[in-house]
Design a protein around this motif. Structure first.
Motif, PDB file in Angstrom:
ATOM      1  N   MET A   1       0.938  -1.303  -0.101  1.00 37.78           N
ATOM      2  CA  MET A   1      -0.213  -0.024  -0.127  1.00 37.78           C
ATOM      3  C   MET A   1       0.724   1.341   0.031  1.00 37.78           C
ATOM      4  O   MET A   1       0.504   2.257  -0.627  1.00 37.78           O
ATOM      5  N   ILE A   2       1.914   1.218   0.530  1.00 41.03           N
ATOM      6  CA  ILE A   2       2.960   2.295   0.444  1.00 41.03           C
ATOM      7  C   ILE A   2       3.278   2.761  -0.761  1.00 41.03           C
ATOM      8  O   ILE A   2       3.211   3.774  -1.147  1.00 41.03           O
ATOM      9  N   VAL A   3       3.618   1.747  -1.642  1.00 38.34           N
ATOM     10  CA  VAL A   3       4.047   2.084  -2.931  1.00 38.34           C
ATOM     11  C   VAL A   3       2.909   2.421  -3.616  1.00 38.34           C
ATOM     12  O   VAL A   3       3.132   3.585  -4.561  1.00 38.34           O
ATOM     13  N   ASN A   4       1.876   1.688  -3.578  1.00 34.01           N
ATOM     14  CA  ASN A   4       0.527   2.349  -4.412  1.00 34.01           C
ATOM     15  C   ASN A   4       0.254   3.736  -3.927  1.00 34.01           C
ATOM     16  O   ASN A   4      -0.254   4.680  -4.796  1.00 34.01           O
ATOM     17  N   TRP A   5       0.288   4.019  -2.860  1.00 28.78           N
ATOM     18  CA  TRP A   5      -0.096   5.495  -2.386  1.00 28.78           C
ATOM     19  C   TRP A   5       0.897   6.499  -2.898  1.00 28.78           C
ATOM     20  O   TRP A   5       0.563   7.444  -3.292  1.00 28.78           O
ATOM     21  N   TRP A   6       2.185   6.068  -2.854  1.00 26.16           N
ATOM     22  CA  TRP A   6       3.305   7.076  -3.409  1.00 26.16           C
ATOM     23  C   TRP A   6       3.167   7.265  -4.925  1.00 26.16           C
ATOM     24  O   TRP A   6       2.998   8.476  -5.387  1.00 26.16           O
ATOM     25  N   LEU A   7       2.744   6.173  -5.563  1.00 19.77           N
ATOM     26  CA  LEU A   7       2.516   6.153  -7.073  1.00 19.77           C
ATOM     27  C   LEU A   7       1.265   7.046  -7.299  1.00 19.77           C
ATOM     28  O   LEU A   7       1.205   8.040  -8.299  1.00 19.77           O
ATOM     29  N   GLY A   8       0.419   6.972  -6.487  1.00 24.99           N
ATOM     30  CA  GLY A   8      -0.855   7.618  -6.879  1.00 24.99           C
ATOM     31  C   GLY A   8      -0.776   9.062  -6.626  1.00 24.99           C
ATOM     32  O   GLY A   8      -1.341   9.922  -7.418  1.00 24.99           O
ATOM     33  N   VAL A   9      -0.010   9.400  -5.423  1.00 26.84           N
ATOM     34  CA  VAL A   9       0.096  10.864  -5.207  1.00 26.84           C
ATOM     35  C   VAL A   9       1.208  11.478  -6.184  1.00 26.84           C
ATOM     36  O   VAL A   9       0.787  12.747  -6.613  1.00 26.84           O
ATOM     37  N   LYS A  10       2.141  10.624  -6.647  1.00 31.89           N
ATOM     38  CA  LYS A  10       2.896  11.258  -7.482  1.00 31.89           C
ATOM     39  C   LYS A  10       2.702  11.426  -8.807  1.00 31.89           C
ATOM     40  O   LYS A  10       2.834  12.436  -9.573  1.00 31.89           O
TER      41      LYS A  10
END
Length: 89
Positions: A1-10
């Motif tokens: 989820m951390i990677v998904n959150w980062w990709l989504g925000v970025k």
């Protein structure tokens, strides 16, 4: 989820990404709380009567994601990347 959150925000910040990530995070907090409590042994396990509701919550999340993404895939006025819709769906 951390990677998904980062990709989504970025790369694709917005309501579509936020809804899926928040829903998934909420369900995982409940799910891992259950797993943590059940790992404490039989003295705690007898109080975990809500296992079937956890399963219902997970299935509800699945259907919410499918419906949300399906609607998003069919909308032509949304700038959300269609490739991400297909990946999520």
């Amino acid at each position: 989820m951390i990677v998904n959150w980062w990709l989504g925000v970025k790369y694709i910040a917005g309501g579509q990404s936020w809804f899926l990530a928040m829903l998934n995070t909420f369900v995982h907090v409940i799910m891992y709380s259950y797993y943590g409590l059940s790992a404490l042994g039989p003295s705690v396990q007898k109080y975990l009567w809500w296992k079937k509701y956890l399963t219902m919550l997970q299935l509800s999340q699945f259907f919410a994601v499918v419906i949300h993404t399906g609607v998003n895939m069919t909308q032509t006025d949304c700038d959300f990347p269609q490739g991400i819709n297909y990946a999520v769906f």
